[in-house]
Design an enzyme around this catalytic site. Sequence first.
Site, PDB file in Angstrom:
ATOM      1  N   MET A   1      -9.786   4.116  76.612  1.00 36.46           N
ATOM      2  CA  MET A   1      -9.163   4.779  75.465  1.00 36.46           C
ATOM      3  C   MET A   1      -7.654   4.643  75.508  1.00 36.46           C
ATOM      4  SD  MET A   1     -11.380   8.227  75.125  1.00 36.46           S
ATOM      5  CE  MET A   1     -10.455   9.059  73.859  1.00 36.46           C
TER       6      MET A   1
ATOM      7  N   ALA B   1     -14.541   7.988  70.384  1.00 35.46           N
ATOM      8  CA  ALA B   1     -14.935   8.076  71.791  1.00 35.46           C
ATOM      9  C   ALA B   1     -14.982   9.538  72.239  1.00 35.46           C
ATOM     10  CB  ALA B   1     -13.938   7.304  72.639  1.00 35.46           C
ATOM     11  N   CYS B   2     -15.794   9.769  73.242  1.00 36.30           N
ATOM     12  CA  CYS B   2     -15.912  11.087  73.848  1.00 36.30           C
ATOM     13  C   CYS B   2     -14.570  11.483  74.410  1.00 36.30           C
ATOM     14  CB  CYS B   2     -16.947  11.035  74.963  1.00 36.30           C
ATOM     15  SG  CYS B   2     -16.612  12.069  76.392  1.00 36.30           S
ATOM     16  N   PRO B   3     -14.053  12.667  74.325  1.00 34.45           N
ATOM     17  CA  PRO B   3     -14.677  13.859  73.743  1.00 34.45           C
ATOM     18  C   PRO B   3     -14.105  14.193  72.364  1.00 34.45           C
ATOM     19  CG  PRO B   3     -12.841  14.497  75.104  1.00 34.45           C
ATOM     20  CD  PRO B   3     -12.797  13.001  74.953  1.00 34.45           C
ATOM     21  N   LEU B   4     -13.573  13.171  71.676  1.00 36.83           N
ATOM     22  CA  LEU B   4     -12.848  13.452  70.445  1.00 36.83           C
ATOM     23  C   LEU B   4     -13.674  14.137  69.356  1.00 36.83           C
ATOM     24  CD1 LEU B   4     -10.486  10.376  70.299  1.00 36.83           C
ATOM     25  CD2 LEU B   4      -9.970  12.703  70.973  1.00 36.83           C
TER      26      LEU B   4
END
Lengths: 239, 415, 80
Positions: free
Chosen positions: B387, C17-20
């Site tokens: 990310m 994506a996690c944790p969005l």
Amino acid sequence: MGWSDVYYFIMVPMVYAAFAIFMAGIVFKLIVVFFSKKSKGTFSTFPKILPRPLGVLKDAFLVPVAWKRDKILWFFIIAYHAAFVLLFIGHLELIKEFALLQIIPHQVFLGAGIVGIVLIISVLYFLFRRFKSPWRGISVPEDYLILLLIFMTMIVGSHLNLAARYNAAGFDIPVEDYRTYLSSLFAFNPTIPAGITGSPHYVLVALHIFFANLVLMVIPFSKIIHMVFTFLSLNIQRK
Amino acid sequence: MEKQKIAELRKILTSRLNRPMRYYNDTCTRCGLCYDTCHAYQGIPEKIYSPVGRAEVVRKLYKKYTRLSGYLFPYWGDSTSFNDPVMDEAYKAVWSCTGCRRCVMNCPFGIDTALMMSVGKHLLIQNGTAPEELVMLADAAVEKGKSIEEFKEGYRQVIRDLEKEVQKRLGLAEPDGLIPMEKKNAEILYVGLAGAHTIVNPAIIFNAARENWTLSFFEGVNFGFFAGDPEKADFIAKRIINEATALNVKEIVIVECGTAFRIMRFLMGKLPFKVSSIVEVIHRYLAAGRIKLKDKSVAEPVTYHDPCQIGRNGGIYDEPRDIIHAVAADYREMSPTREQNWCCGGGGGLVALDNEEFRIKSGKPKKEQIVKTGAKIVVTACENCVMQLKTIANGYGLDVEIKYLTEFVCENLIR
Amino acid sequence: MSDALKPDVTMDLKGLACPLPVIKVNQQIKKMQVGQILVAETTDPGAHADFPAWAKSTGNEIVNTEKKETSTMFYIKKLK
């Protein structure tokens, strides 16, 4: 009460007090550590190339981190700590003659004054380094004051050695007198020989002992405790 | 600050004073060797972003409350009482630290700044100024652990959809059993994350290797640890340990998530089963010939980013490189690399916060490393890193593709 | 669809994506009135456990879930 009483206080009771505080302080610190919780799990970093005890000793005595990042600082770190060991040996020889230490024959004090000068230059380097940003920003008064205290101890101590060695300004305290004084302290039967008390340089001897007493007392309660904790904290990094 | 609050904060401060903390408080000589070893400091050269600057915030509180000298002569070591400015300072120090522990490698005493920051995090929770997103996520994770039975059915259904995808990608006839759940005595309990890619890609690899595995109901990431709440962190990790114990598995395999891996492998004490990263498992399959990869099939230059918790703090350096070497014809190492690799700037829960601008700035050394390799594909093995690397790539307009290692393996798997 | 399930706000969280997804939903619901309904569409399989757990820990309610081919719609009612 005259000056001679003040000198006597510094030269005898304060020395005992300083040693007591120094040793009790370190024992106290270790006891506190011993009774605190251990951490769960391990805090290793990798790779761990050497086995733990060897790795810890390597990191502690060779300071590879400093070698990698700042060669000048590394040089002074090593010079300072190595000279400190020699200084310690030199003072042992002021207590009595050790045959073992005379394997390489030398005059007392070791190094003919070089050791003290190396220490003083290193301390000044450590001190002046802190005047510069960014080290200036991270320094706290303790950092300066301890360096100052060590500097004062060493500059007077160095003078005592050099002046006696070159007989400057009629400086005439012989090694034997120091041995009498220090070994009497160890025998708990303190005497200060007339060679010291009668010398016009008695004030310098007292000053040196005074600063050294302060250093001793400060060790367990300041960052100088790293002389013990370095091994423990490096051990955690490899556990 | 009211007396009551200060008393509570003091309680936390002293409760966290374990052996390592005592060493770290007393030993630092402020030599400054660590000064610029933090990626955040590289991006934004302010004292508070340097390891020693961060640590001093916590250290000066300890000096005040646990040391006579700090109490009697606060000026001696700059000790401070609890007050609002110092808590704001703590927030800045703590919530810009990814816990990468690069500074530990660059401290002559091995002082663990990340551990000191975890104390800061704990204080901020008590102070009521912890990032609420992370506290909320930790609470949700705890709730999930408490009432997992209620959520199992919904989760099972959606896993069935994923089985179809695995079936499609493996070219199999039947989707059933491709993602087993609650399978007793399995060799492996695989712990994923919320995203589909964290389950589908590993499932493809496990099936290709004909592994006897089962999927966990829980996500590997530990928001309790990120938030800095040791009790919640412990509870969240134990959900998985209890599940593994109940299923009697031999090994827990952790998704590409650095925190999840480090906590399970190193911070939970001794466990009755093995804990591995999926990276190690793939490497094991490859070495035993249980899966095969298309030899040197990727011509574009590839580089690997060592996730801090897997490399520096986990010791897994060679396995991912071996895997990538098998596939990539042009592999390029970053510089510095391995234990001195720069953190991407996304760890420690930072990617979950609203701080993109900061993360782009603190990702500067990483950006420069990537650009220098000239790689077109950056492979890594951590959700946080992926990310953050994507944020960096967008922020600086880099022409690179960021890939999970499992994704990279699946794309080049010979079925 | 009954009136009670008429969404006041709809959020597209697909591909995040996690944790969005949980974070975004949590932020959005804070801005809404008690009794209003938020619809969140997500592709995360983990959301099937994470959303209900989040709702339970924050005191909101998931009134309906609607599965589509590749995603799921969660109907979340703000309770407090």
